[in-house]
Motif scaffolding. Structure first.
Motif, short mmCIF file in Angstrom:
data_model
loop_
_atom_site.label_atom_id
_atom_site.label_comp_id
_atom_site.label_asym_id
_atom_site.label_seq_id
_atom_site.Cartn_x
_atom_site.Cartn_y
_atom_site.Cartn_z
N LYS A 152 41.17 30.51 38.58
CA LYS A 152 40.80 31.50 37.75
C LYS A 152 39.86 32.09 38.60
O LYS A 152 38.83 32.04 38.89
CB LYS A 152 40.33 31.10 36.45
CG LYS A 152 41.18 30.26 35.35
CD LYS A 152 40.72 29.92 34.08
CE LYS A 152 41.76 29.29 33.27
NZ LYS A 152 42.75 30.66 33.20
N ALA A 153 40.19 33.74 38.31
CA ALA A 153 39.09 34.87 39.06
C ALA A 153 37.94 34.44 38.40
O ALA A 153 36.75 34.79 39.31
CB ALA A 153 39.77 36.09 39.01
N ALA A 154 37.58 34.29 37.17
CA ALA A 154 36.03 34.25 36.68
C ALA A 154 35.39 32.99 37.39
O ALA A 154 34.36 33.19 37.90
CB ALA A 154 36.34 34.11 35.24
N TYR A 155 36.29 31.88 37.46
CA TYR A 155 35.53 30.56 38.17
C TYR A 155 35.19 30.69 39.52
O TYR A 155 34.22 30.69 40.21
CB TYR A 155 36.60 29.50 37.90
CG TYR A 155 36.15 28.24 38.84
CD1 TYR A 155 35.16 27.47 38.48
CD2 TYR A 155 36.85 27.96 40.16
CE1 TYR A 155 34.91 26.35 39.52
CE2 TYR A 155 36.37 26.99 41.01
CZ TYR A 155 35.56 26.36 40.56
OH TYR A 155 35.11 25.42 41.48
N GLN A 156 36.29 31.66 40.34
CA GLN A 156 36.11 31.91 41.88
C GLN A 156 35.03 32.83 41.98
O GLN A 156 33.89 32.64 42.76
CB GLN A 156 37.20 32.54 42.35
CG GLN A 156 38.44 31.57 42.38
CD GLN A 156 39.94 32.28 42.74
OE1 GLN A 156 39.89 33.37 42.82
NE2 GLN A 156 40.89 31.33 42.80
N ALA A 157 34.61 34.02 41.03
CA ALA A 157 33.56 34.82 41.14
C ALA A 157 32.34 33.99 41.11
O ALA A 157 31.07 34.23 41.82
CB ALA A 157 33.58 35.91 40.09
#
Length: 682
Positions: free
Chosen positions: A125-130
């Motif tokens: 997930k992009a949110a987790y990676q950010a």
């Protein structure tokens, strides 16, 4: 039973999930099983992860008395005669069936596979990676760490109870799998947890409680795994090359294709353990050692930890406790097994009893109760019950005749359904009490043990022990000082035995210390000496002055407050020892209560009364009844000898405490997996 390869391809199907802890049991899972929908938000993702908690609690081995951990040590034993339920506890693995715990084994893999699947989805997930890139702790980083911690927790359980197991195959279809060295598994788990713990919430942060796996628990789990990696354990000698380049310091004999050993570089792991056990204390959040008691009717902060469980609350001393709900409502049934299996015994029926049946699989070896506690230790009466419940609102002596419920010997007292407010009297196994997993006192004493072995940290180790002892005695007069080396290590192990009695740690303390067989022989000899004294004299005196006798005298009495608490007045036969009695069940409608005198006065529990002397005669005149006590141990000595670690007959015996890997896993491995340690292979 399904094949292992069926379990390691498990995917997350949220429609099949049931929520676990009391704070989210009443939510509903979505019907759409698409991964993206299931993990569309942190709250939806947690619904999926909650299935892992539920499956661990429901299906990962409570049915065999929590892997026999609480009933197979030099302090704890099983109550029945000739039962298959304690074959592992007595260290007779050759008498087990190969599929004795297949359900627990398979469901640990099911649980960790589901947790791994959830972690992998979050990782994309992009949110987790950010959040990871920014070093920001968020709901996503917490959930990812929580899933990885659950995975590690399950694998740690597998290595503890099965030794070397298949590792790393989850969610991948395989037809060719083998054993992985437990030491390689330890290394991999520690590495995975070290990566996630900095971005997890501590207990108390963002609403996190000890019913979820937090940074606080993750730190402790890293420390515990490292502690186990560096401790003694029984390893296999029948699988060439299994442990690679790991070198060992060995003890005793090779037998049944195994030996007792510790890796030679163990101090490296103790350093890791020290770092993360201290981190668990530093990152305790709202978790802490309970050191004060604001209750007006007692002052026992040690007992308060267990009272939280009996109040259906989260204890502030818990780093992790598995949630339950009361009553077993449709679709929300949970196994409130702890007080039933390990609680203060009751002869009550399965339904509408005061209280309902408590089997009481956990009994305390009498030499520990009589001989190991010092005068003034508030933990003794909280920890050990000499009386139980009849099931109709009355107190009754426990009997040393082998059996269950009111028979089987003195029992653990930490989980007593009389102390619920009010008790749940509708049905057994539905009280709703959480399942305790890890508390702060355990963490502190593990750290003390590690410090004692690392060198140069003796004072730090004693400071930790003294915090525990000051709570136990209510003062600093019993603090330890000036200890070092083996004397300090032995003192810490003894403190762990008394503090954590009945909590499933003593068995592992014995194993990890490298002194399992010596301690097994010691308790066997202590029992033989006690029984010989009882047989010859009618009593036996312990070095601390306590006396166990063949007989005691008891009388039913009336107390306006029938549930008792601390009592230091040794002359008060109705109140001493403390923490017994009964809840006032007459206040609950619909129950059959017997009589009006619900309590017992006990004479001769710690002193000798000549059965033919004037004191005994006067007690009978006063309404007391002569009652079998130690004589029942004498008459059943062979059962006690059999139940107390009888698989150890020499200090050179390697302890064999593992469960068998199930038959289907072995048969599907194409000959690459076998059971060792003398365990059955078919």
């Amino acid at each position: 039973m399904k094949k292992l390869i069926s379990y390691i391809v498990v995917i997350v199907a949220c429609a099949s999930f049931t929520q676990c802890t009391s704070s989210y049991l009443n939510t509903s899972s979505p019907s759409n099983t698409d991964d993206n929908f299931v993990t569309s938000t942190p709250s939806e993702t947690f619904k999926a992860l909650s299935w892992c908690y539920a499956n661990y609690r429901q299906n990962c081995i409570m049915g065999i008395y929590r892997w026999n951990d609480p009933i197979g040590s030099d302090a704890e034993t099983y109550p029945e005669a000739n039962s298959s339920n304690n074959v592992n506890a007595t260290l007779h693995p050759e008498n087990m069936t190969i599929d004795a715990v297949s359900g627990g084994f398979n469901n640990l893999y099911v649980t960790l596979a589901s947790a791994t699947k959830i972690a992998n989805i979050i990782a994309g997930k992009a949110a987790y990676q950010a959040d990871v890139a920014a070093g920001t702790t968020s709901d996503w980083t917490q959930l990812y760490g929580e899933a990885i911690t659950m995975r590690a927790f399950c694998y740690f359980n597998l290595t503890k109870h099965f030794g070397d197991v298949p590792y790393g195959y989850e969610n991948t279809y395989v037809t060719n799998y083998t054993l992985t060295s437990r030491f390689a598994i330890y290394d991999s788990l520690i590495n995975s947890l070290e990566k996630v713990e900095p971005l997890m919430y501590k207990i108390g942060d963002n609403g996190m409680t000890a019913e979820r796996m937090t940074r606080t628990f993750c730190d402790a789990l890293i420390g515990e795994i490292a502690f186990y990696a560096g401790g003694y354990q029984t390893i296999r000698t029948d699988v060439s090359g299994l442990y690679g380049n790991v070198q060992f310091t060995k003890k005793g004999n090779i037998a049944n294709g195994c030996e007792y050993a510790r890796r030679s570089d163990y101090l490296n792991y103790y350093k890791i353990a020290a770092k993360y056990l201290q981190a668990a204390i530093t990152n305790e959040g709202t978790c802490h050692l309970i050191t004060s008691d604001t209750r007006s009717y007692t002052n026992n902060p040690f007992q308060l930890n267990f009272q939280y469980f009996e109040n259906l609350q989260i204890s502030p001393e818990s780093l992790f406790q598995l949630g339950n709900i009361q009553g077993g409502q449709s679709g929300q049934t949970t196994n409130s097994e702890y007080p039933y299996a390990f609680g203060r015994p009751s002869n009550g029926g399965s339904k509408n009893a005061a209280p309902c049946k408590t089997f009481g699989a956990l009994r305390i070896i009498p030499t520990v109760y009589y001989g190991d506690f010092q005068k003034g230790d508030k933990r003794r009466d909280v920890s050990v019950a000499v009386t139980g419940s009849t099931g109709d609102g009355n107190e009754a002596m426990l009997s040393f005749v082998p059996g269950n419920k009111l028979s089987g010997g003195i029992a653990i007292n930490k989980w007593d359904e009389n102390r619920f407010n009010p008790p749940y009297t509708t049905a057994q196994r539905e009280s709703g009490m959480d399942w305790p997993v890890l508390r702060m006192a355990d963490v502190m004493l593990m750290l003390a043990e590690v410090d004692a072995q690392l060198g140069g940290e003796d004072q730090a180790a004693m400071d930790l022990v003294n915090q525990i002892r000051e709570r136990a005695f209510g003062d600093s007069n019993h603090n330890i000082s000036g200890l070092t080396g083996q004397a300090l290590e032995d003192t810490i192990l003894e403190e762990r035995k008394l503090e954590l009695l009945g909590e499933g740690t003593r068995r592992w303390d014995m194993i990890l210390s490298g002194e399992f067989s010596e301690r097994a022989i010691d308790v066997q000899n202590a029992m033989k000496s006690m029984i010989a004294g009882l047989q010859a004299n009618g009593y036996y005196r312990f070095p601390n002055g306590n006396i166990i006798s063949d007989y005691i005298w008891v009388k039913k009495v009336y107390l306006s407050n029938p549930l008792t608490y601390d009592c230091t007045d040794t002359t008060n036969a109705a109140l001493y020892p403390g923490w017994r009695g009964q809840y006032n069940y007459s206040s609950i409608a619909g129950l059959k209560i017997g009589g009006t005198n619900h309590n017992l006065a006990i004479q001769g529990l710690f002193s000798y009364i000549d059965p033919n002397g004037p004191v005994a005669a006067s007690l009978v005149t006063a309404g007391y009844t002569k009652t079998n006590w130690g004589i029942d141990i004498v008459n059943n000595a062979s059962i006690y000898y059999s139940n107390i670690l009888s698989g150890i007959t020499s200090v050179d015996d390697p302890p064999r405490y593992y469960w068998p890997i199930p038959s289907e896993t072995i048969s599907q491995s194409n000959g690459k997996i076998t059971n060792g340690y003398g365990l059955p292979s078919n």
